[in-house]
Design an enzyme around this catalytic site. Structure first.
Site, PDB file in Angstrom:
ATOM      1  N   HIS A 128      60.661 -24.242  31.162  1.00  0.00           N
ATOM      2  CA  HIS A 128      61.869 -24.490  30.175  1.00  0.00           C
ATOM      3  C   HIS A 128      61.918 -25.854  29.809  1.00  0.00           C
ATOM      4  O   HIS A 128      62.017 -26.514  28.981  1.00  0.00           O
ATOM      5  CB  HIS A 128      63.174 -23.563  30.180  1.00  0.00           C
ATOM      6  CG  HIS A 128      63.895 -23.998  28.960  1.00  0.00           C
ATOM      7  ND1 HIS A 128      63.819 -23.402  27.772  1.00  0.00           N
ATOM      8  CD2 HIS A 128      65.001 -24.572  28.940  1.00  0.00           C
ATOM      9  CE1 HIS A 128      64.845 -23.946  26.944  1.00  0.00           C
ATOM     10  NE2 HIS A 128      65.565 -24.638  27.768  1.00  0.00           N
ATOM     11  N   TYR A 129      62.371 -26.626  31.261  1.00  0.00           N
ATOM     12  CA  TYR A 129      62.814 -27.963  31.183  1.00  0.00           C
ATOM     13  C   TYR A 129      61.743 -29.044  30.500  1.00  0.00           C
ATOM     14  O   TYR A 129      61.756 -29.808  29.826  1.00  0.00           O
ATOM     15  CB  TYR A 129      63.106 -28.653  32.638  1.00  0.00           C
ATOM     16  CG  TYR A 129      63.197 -29.912  32.817  1.00  0.00           C
ATOM     17  CD1 TYR A 129      64.306 -30.615  32.282  1.00  0.00           C
ATOM     18  CD2 TYR A 129      62.211 -30.447  33.757  1.00  0.00           C
ATOM     19  CE1 TYR A 129      64.245 -32.172  32.674  1.00  0.00           C
ATOM     20  CE2 TYR A 129      62.295 -31.794  34.035  1.00  0.00           C
ATOM     21  CZ  TYR A 129      63.272 -32.565  33.491  1.00  0.00           C
ATOM     22  OH  TYR A 129      63.283 -34.129  33.746  1.00  0.00           O
ATOM     23  N   ILE A 130      60.354 -28.666  31.087  1.00  0.00           N
ATOM     24  CA  ILE A 130      59.115 -29.492  30.644  1.00  0.00           C
ATOM     25  C   ILE A 130      58.963 -29.191  29.246  1.00  0.00           C
ATOM     26  O   ILE A 130      58.600 -30.107  28.380  1.00  0.00           O
ATOM     27  CB  ILE A 130      58.047 -28.980  31.427  1.00  0.00           C
ATOM     28  CG1 ILE A 130      57.919 -29.391  33.055  1.00  0.00           C
ATOM     29  CG2 ILE A 130      56.695 -29.551  30.985  1.00  0.00           C
ATOM     30  CD1 ILE A 130      57.903 -30.803  33.096  1.00  0.00           C
ATOM     31  N   LYS A 133      61.320 -31.330  27.417  1.00  0.00           N
ATOM     32  CA  LYS A 133      61.324 -32.763  27.214  1.00  0.00           C
ATOM     33  C   LYS A 133      60.113 -33.179  26.233  1.00  0.00           C
ATOM     34  O   LYS A 133      60.295 -34.383  25.667  1.00  0.00           O
ATOM     35  CB  LYS A 133      61.032 -33.084  28.882  1.00  0.00           C
ATOM     36  CG  LYS A 133      62.016 -32.761  29.725  1.00  0.00           C
ATOM     37  CD  LYS A 133      63.377 -33.774  29.366  1.00  0.00           C
ATOM     38  CE  LYS A 133      63.071 -34.967  29.956  1.00  0.00           C
ATOM     39  NZ  LYS A 133      64.134 -36.244  29.830  1.00  0.00           N
TER      40      LYS A 133
END
Length: 217
Positions: A128-130, A133
């Protein structure tokens, strides 16, 4: 120059603020907790207290106004999905909007390698973070700002070496936070590097030379 850092008390943002101040630049920024005031004052920085999640673009623009460049180095630090989206994603789009309102063109974004740690089969939270970003990268790249997106490898706190490997495509390894901050400082002062996505890892090239090489390409 006058530089505004979103995430000025973060591990990269604080290092960058210290380097810029030592180099004679005027440094301002946004920080979230009153407990961080003393640390900022210790390096001669007076910043604006505010929460990136709740601040309105116009308020952020007012804080940024008069700056020559914006650096976004804030991050949720692996917190919840909601905070990752609010800071790493919506925080960037809000800062882009604020920069436009304040009439500031130069915008540097600290991002992440898209393939970071893929061999480690990271959990869904990291995926999710990737994704967030990457969406932030796209939002900035589609803006009419004078942008640079810097994608460091895995960050570590060892003392900086002053040497790096910098290019449009690198193999994901590691890089020291000191060297990330020093690279950002060099990029801020190299206007010829514009509208580029750059990947940053450990390497043997002095930072100033690495940035100068990019600026000539």
């Amino acid at each position: 120059m006058k530089i505004f850092i979103v995430g000025i008390t973060g591990e990269v943002g604080f290092r960058l603020a210290r380097i810029l101040k030592l180099g004679g630049d005027e440094v301002h920024g946004l920080y979230r907790s009153p407990n961080q005031t003393k640390a900022l004052n210790s390096i001669g920085v007076t910043a604006s207290l505010g929460d990136l999640v709740s601040i309105e673009p116009q308020q952020l623009a007012d804080a940024m106004r008069g700056s020559d460049a914006i650096v976004f180095s804030a991050g949720a630090g692996g917190d919840s999905h909601a905070m990752t989206k609010a800071i790493d994603g919506e925080g960037v789009t809000k800062s882009i909007a604020a920069a436009k309102l304040a009439g500031i063109k130069r915008f540097l974004l600290v991002s992440v390698f898209p393939e970071a740690w893929r061999e480690r089969h990271m959990d869904e939270g990291f995926e999710h973070y990737i994704m967030v970003k990457k969406q932030a990268d796209i939002a900035l790249s589609k803006s009419d700002l004078d942008w640079v997106i810097l994608r460091p490898s895995a960050l570590k706190n060892d003392p900086g070496t002053g040497t790096i490997s910098l290019g449009v495509a690198q193999i994901h390894t590691e890089v020291r936070r000191d060297d990330v901050a020093a690279t950002l400082a060099e990029l801020i002062h190299t206007p010829a590097v514009s509208r580029k996505i750059l990947e940053l890892t450990e390497g043997s090239t002095p930072i100033s030379k690495a940035v100068r090489t990019i600026s000539s390409n």
